[in-house]
Design an enzyme around this catalytic site. Structure first.
Site, PDB file in Angstrom:
ATOM      1  N   SER A 225      -7.016 -13.468   0.359  1.00  0.00           N
ATOM      2  CA  SER A 225      -7.806 -12.387  -0.214  1.00  0.00           C
ATOM      3  C   SER A 225      -7.975 -12.653  -1.706  1.00  0.00           C
ATOM      4  CB  SER A 225      -7.081 -11.052   0.005  1.00  0.00           C
ATOM      5  OG  SER A 225      -7.829  -9.988  -0.537  1.00  0.00           O
TER       6      SER A 225
ATOM      7  N   TYR B  86       0.829  -1.214   0.000  1.00  0.00           N
ATOM      8  CA  TYR B  86       0.000   0.000   0.000  1.00  0.00           C
ATOM      9  C   TYR B  86       0.863   1.264   0.000  1.00  0.00           C
ATOM     10  CZ  TYR B  86      -4.346  -2.658   0.729  1.00  0.00           C
ATOM     11  OH  TYR B  86      -5.431  -3.501   0.581  1.00  0.00           O
TER      12      TYR B  86
ATOM     13  N   GLY C 155     -10.544   8.642   4.659  1.00  0.00           N
ATOM     14  CA  GLY C 155      -9.594   9.265   5.581  1.00  0.00           C
ATOM     15  C   GLY C 155     -10.236  10.396   6.378  1.00  0.00           C
TER      16      GLY C 155
ATOM     17  N   SER D 214     -13.686  -2.162  -0.782  1.00  0.00           N
ATOM     18  CA  SER D 214     -14.278  -1.227  -1.766  1.00  0.00           C
ATOM     19  C   SER D 214     -15.794  -1.354  -1.854  1.00  0.00           C
ATOM     20  CB  SER D 214     -13.641  -1.396  -3.147  1.00  0.00           C
ATOM     21  OG  SER D 214     -12.301  -0.936  -3.134  1.00  0.00           O
ATOM     22  N   CYS D 215     -16.457  -1.300  -0.705  1.00  0.00           N
ATOM     23  CA  CYS D 215     -17.928  -1.367  -0.688  1.00  0.00           C
ATOM     24  C   CYS D 215     -18.542  -0.192  -1.445  1.00  0.00           C
ATOM     25  CB  CYS D 215     -18.431  -1.368   0.749  1.00  0.00           C
ATOM     26  SG  CYS D 215     -17.852  -2.767   1.716  1.00  0.00           S
ATOM     27  N   LEU D 216     -17.836   0.950  -1.489  1.00  0.00           N
ATOM     28  CA  LEU D 216     -18.350   2.132  -2.203  1.00  0.00           C
ATOM     29  C   LEU D 216     -17.695   2.259  -3.579  1.00  0.00           C
ATOM     30  CD1 LEU D 216     -18.149   4.639   0.834  1.00  0.00           C
ATOM     31  CD2 LEU D 216     -20.036   3.090   0.213  1.00  0.00           C
ATOM     32  N   GLY D 217     -17.136   1.152  -4.050  1.00  0.00           N
ATOM     33  CA  GLY D 217     -16.498   1.177  -5.368  1.00  0.00           C
ATOM     34  C   GLY D 217     -15.313   2.129  -5.421  1.00  0.00           C
ATOM     35  N   GLY D 218     -14.652   2.299  -4.286  1.00  0.00           N
ATOM     36  CA  GLY D 218     -13.497   3.202  -4.245  1.00  0.00           C
ATOM     37  C   GLY D 218     -13.899   4.655  -4.493  1.00  0.00           C
TER      38      GLY D 218
HETATM   39  P1  NAP Z   1     -14.340   2.546  -0.460  1.00  0.00           P
HETATM   40  O1  NAP Z   1     -15.091   2.866   0.768  1.00  0.00           O
HETATM   41  O2  NAP Z   1     -15.028   1.844  -1.574  1.00  0.00           O
HETATM   42  O3  NAP Z   1     -13.757   3.908  -1.109  1.00  0.00           O
HETATM   43  C1  NAP Z   1     -13.140   4.866  -0.335  1.00  0.00           C
HETATM   44  C2  NAP Z   1     -13.021   6.115  -1.192  1.00  0.00           C
HETATM   45  O4  NAP Z   1     -14.315   6.676  -1.351  1.00  0.00           O
HETATM   46  C3  NAP Z   1     -12.137   7.174  -0.554  1.00  0.00           C
HETATM   47  O5  NAP Z   1     -11.337   7.772  -1.567  1.00  0.00           O
HETATM   48  C4  NAP Z   1     -13.133   8.162   0.011  1.00  0.00           C
HETATM   49  O6  NAP Z   1     -12.656   9.485  -0.015  1.00  0.00           O
HETATM   50  C5  NAP Z   1     -14.285   8.029  -0.955  1.00  0.00           C
HETATM   51  N1  NAP Z   1     -15.548   8.359  -0.288  1.00  0.00           N
HETATM   52  C6  NAP Z   1     -16.059   7.805   0.825  1.00  0.00           C
HETATM   53  N2  NAP Z   1     -17.227   8.391   1.149  1.00  0.00           N
HETATM   54  C7  NAP Z   1     -17.450   9.336   0.228  1.00  0.00           C
HETATM   55  C8  NAP Z   1     -18.492  10.280   0.016  1.00  0.00           C
HETATM   56  N3  NAP Z   1     -19.551  10.351   0.841  1.00  0.00           N
HETATM   57  N4  NAP Z   1     -18.401  11.098  -1.047  1.00  0.00           N
HETATM   58  C9  NAP Z   1     -17.351  11.022  -1.895  1.00  0.00           C
HETATM   59  N5  NAP Z   1     -16.312  10.149  -1.735  1.00  0.00           N
HETATM   60  C10 NAP Z   1     -16.371   9.321  -0.686  1.00  0.00           C
HETATM   61  O7  NAP Z   1     -13.079   1.752   0.020  1.00  0.00           O
HETATM   62  P2  NAP Z   1     -11.584   1.542  -0.591  1.00  0.00           P
HETATM   63  O8  NAP Z   1     -10.719   2.618  -0.051  1.00  0.00           O
HETATM   64  O9  NAP Z   1     -11.603   1.333  -2.061  1.00  0.00           O
HETATM   65  O10 NAP Z   1     -11.235   0.153   0.083  1.00  0.00           O
HETATM   66  C11 NAP Z   1     -11.333   0.031   1.502  1.00  0.00           C
HETATM   67  C12 NAP Z   1     -10.194  -0.785   2.036  1.00  0.00           C
HETATM   68  O11 NAP Z   1     -10.262  -2.109   1.504  1.00  0.00           O
HETATM   69  C13 NAP Z   1      -8.787  -0.298   1.677  1.00  0.00           C
HETATM   70  O12 NAP Z   1      -8.333   0.715   2.537  1.00  0.00           O
HETATM   71  C14 NAP Z   1      -7.987  -1.551   1.848  1.00  0.00           C
HETATM   72  O13 NAP Z   1      -7.674  -1.719   3.234  1.00  0.00           O
HETATM   73  C15 NAP Z   1      -8.968  -2.652   1.419  1.00  0.00           C
HETATM   74  N6  NAP Z   1      -8.724  -3.123   0.031  1.00  0.00           N
HETATM   75  C16 NAP Z   1      -8.362  -4.425  -0.146  1.00  0.00           C
HETATM   76  C17 NAP Z   1      -8.145  -4.925  -1.425  1.00  0.00           C
HETATM   77  C18 NAP Z   1      -7.742  -6.366  -1.619  1.00  0.00           C
HETATM   78  O14 NAP Z   1      -7.406  -6.763  -2.745  1.00  0.00           O
HETATM   79  N7  NAP Z   1      -7.749  -7.162  -0.580  1.00  0.00           N
HETATM   80  C19 NAP Z   1      -8.309  -4.081  -2.548  1.00  0.00           C
HETATM   81  C20 NAP Z   1      -8.702  -2.761  -2.332  1.00  0.00           C
HETATM   82  C21 NAP Z   1      -8.923  -2.290  -1.037  1.00  0.00           C
HETATM   83  P3  NAP Z   1     -12.391  10.301   1.370  1.00  0.00           P
HETATM   84  O15 NAP Z   1     -11.139   9.733   1.973  1.00  0.00           O
HETATM   85  O16 NAP Z   1     -12.226  11.707   0.873  1.00  0.00           O
HETATM   86  O17 NAP Z   1     -13.592  10.137   2.238  1.00  0.00           O
END
Ligand code: NAP
Length: 298
Positions: A158, A55, A264, A210-214
């Site tokens: 994973s 990461y 964050g 990535s429940c919110l599709g990142g």
């Molecule tokens: P996510 O919740 O789908 O996306 C987070 C992103 O969405 C952040 O950039 C965040 O920005 C933005 N966001 C959240 N709420 C929002 C809102 N109301 N309006 C606009 N933007 C919003 O999660 P993810 O970061 O993709 O993944 C979560 C975690 O899963 C990672 O940190 C990692 O630990 C893990 N992961 C694992 C794998 C694997 O292969 N095992 C792959 C990917 C991720 P802000 O920070 O500005 O809120």
């Protein structure tokens, strides 16, 4: 207070929501701000944290560890989950991105994680992605050595298919504790490809990434019908925002996935807690599924 779950038979106990640290380097926090952020999510009951060696171009673990060095008492209040098995070109030694699941690499990566986190144990170590060249006996050899030395308490995978999961499990004397999978209305394959059925069968809780599709949920034009349906369900359930409805949708699955929060911003992290109080009806769940996929059940 936020619920805690034992994620597998003989597995660790985790908070119902997990804090993901993939994007830590994008948050622009000073080491002291990282301490504050960790303290804040701990206060809301989110004790489990998700990491990986790669990461932030191999920088996130050390950045998180800096906070643990500044405030050592945090370690015992946290569960540290990390991953290995991907090699990216962020390391100049890698001419091409590839997977690497040799025993020696797993041991080396786990040692690095321990050093970066300033700790002597990891709560859970995952193989990040299935490797076409993976030899289950080699992974098992590394897992056993790390287990026997007490450096890693629990192990998992994973993005594994059920067959890959079963293969590795067949070589281990202890139960794999999780399969961390992409699970969201925007990405639904794991729901019907057997992955979540296997978790349910083995009483293993998947971790959902990535429940919110990142962040795509909020921006991509193609998800407007999904946003509209989530907004309708938000009103029906009294949720504060559509992301709470998405997390509730993920947690409604009978395998009881643990959503990993990726924001964050502490207000958004705290807002996720409310999702644990929302139980969607069957019809609400299927309306969201349909709005995301664009078609009805057959
Ligand atoms: P996510 O919740 O789908 O996306 C987070 C992103 O969405 C952040 O950039 C965040 O920005 C933005 N966001 C959240 N709420 C929002 C809102 N109301 N309006 C606009 N933007 C919003 O999660 P993810 O970061 O993709 O993944 C979560 C975690 O899963 C990672 O940190 C990692 O630990 C893990 N992961 C694992 C794998 C694997 O292969 N095992 C792959 C990917 C991720 P802000 O920070 O500005 O809120």
């Amino acid at each position: 207070m936020l619920q805690r779950l034992q994620i597998a038979p003989q597995g660790p106990e985790f908070s119902r929501l997990v804090m993901g640290y993939w994007r830590l380097m994008e948050w622009g926090m000073s080491p002291q701000q990282r301490v504050t952020f960790i303290e804040q999510h701990l206060e809301s009951g989110i004790t489990t944290t998700d990491h990986a060696d790669i990461y932030g171009g191999y920088q996130c673990e050390a950045a998180f560890g800096e906070a643990l060095r500044l405030q050592p008492s945090l370690r015992q209040r946290l569960e540290l989950v990390t991953k290995c098995g991907i090699a990216t070109t962020a390391n100049p030694g890698h001419a091409i991105g590839h997977y690497i699941t040799e025993s020696r690499h797993i041991l080396h990566s786990a040692e690095n994680s321990l050093r970066y986190f300033h700790t002597d144990y990891l709560d859970l170590l995952l193989i990040h992605r299935p490797d076409p060249l993976m030899d289950a006996d080699e992974i098992a050899e590394a897992f056993l050595a790390l287990h026997q030395s007490g450096k890693v308490k629990h192990f998992g995978v994973s993005n594994f298919t059920p067959a890959q999961f079963s293969l590795l499990q067949s070589r281990l004397p202890f139960t794999l504790a999780t399969n961390q999978l992409e699970i969201s209305p925007l990405h639904q394959p794991a729901i019907l490809d057997g992955s979540l059925d296997q978790c349910q069968q083995l009483r293993i809780r998947p971790m959902a990434w990535s429940c919110l599709g990142g962040g795509q949920l909020f921006t991509a034009a193609q998800y407007q019908p999904l946003r509209d349906e989530l907004t309708a369900v938000m009103a029906e359930t009294g949720a504060d925002n559509i992301e709470q409805v998405v997390w509730a949708w993920v947690m409604r699955l009978p395998s009881q996935p643990l959503p990993i929060i990726g924001s964050g911003k502490i207000a958004r992290v705290r807002s996720a807690l409310r999702a644990t109080q929302i139980v969607l009806t069957r019809q609400q769940w299927f309306r969201i599924r349909k709005a995301a996929l664009g078609y009805d059940v057959p």
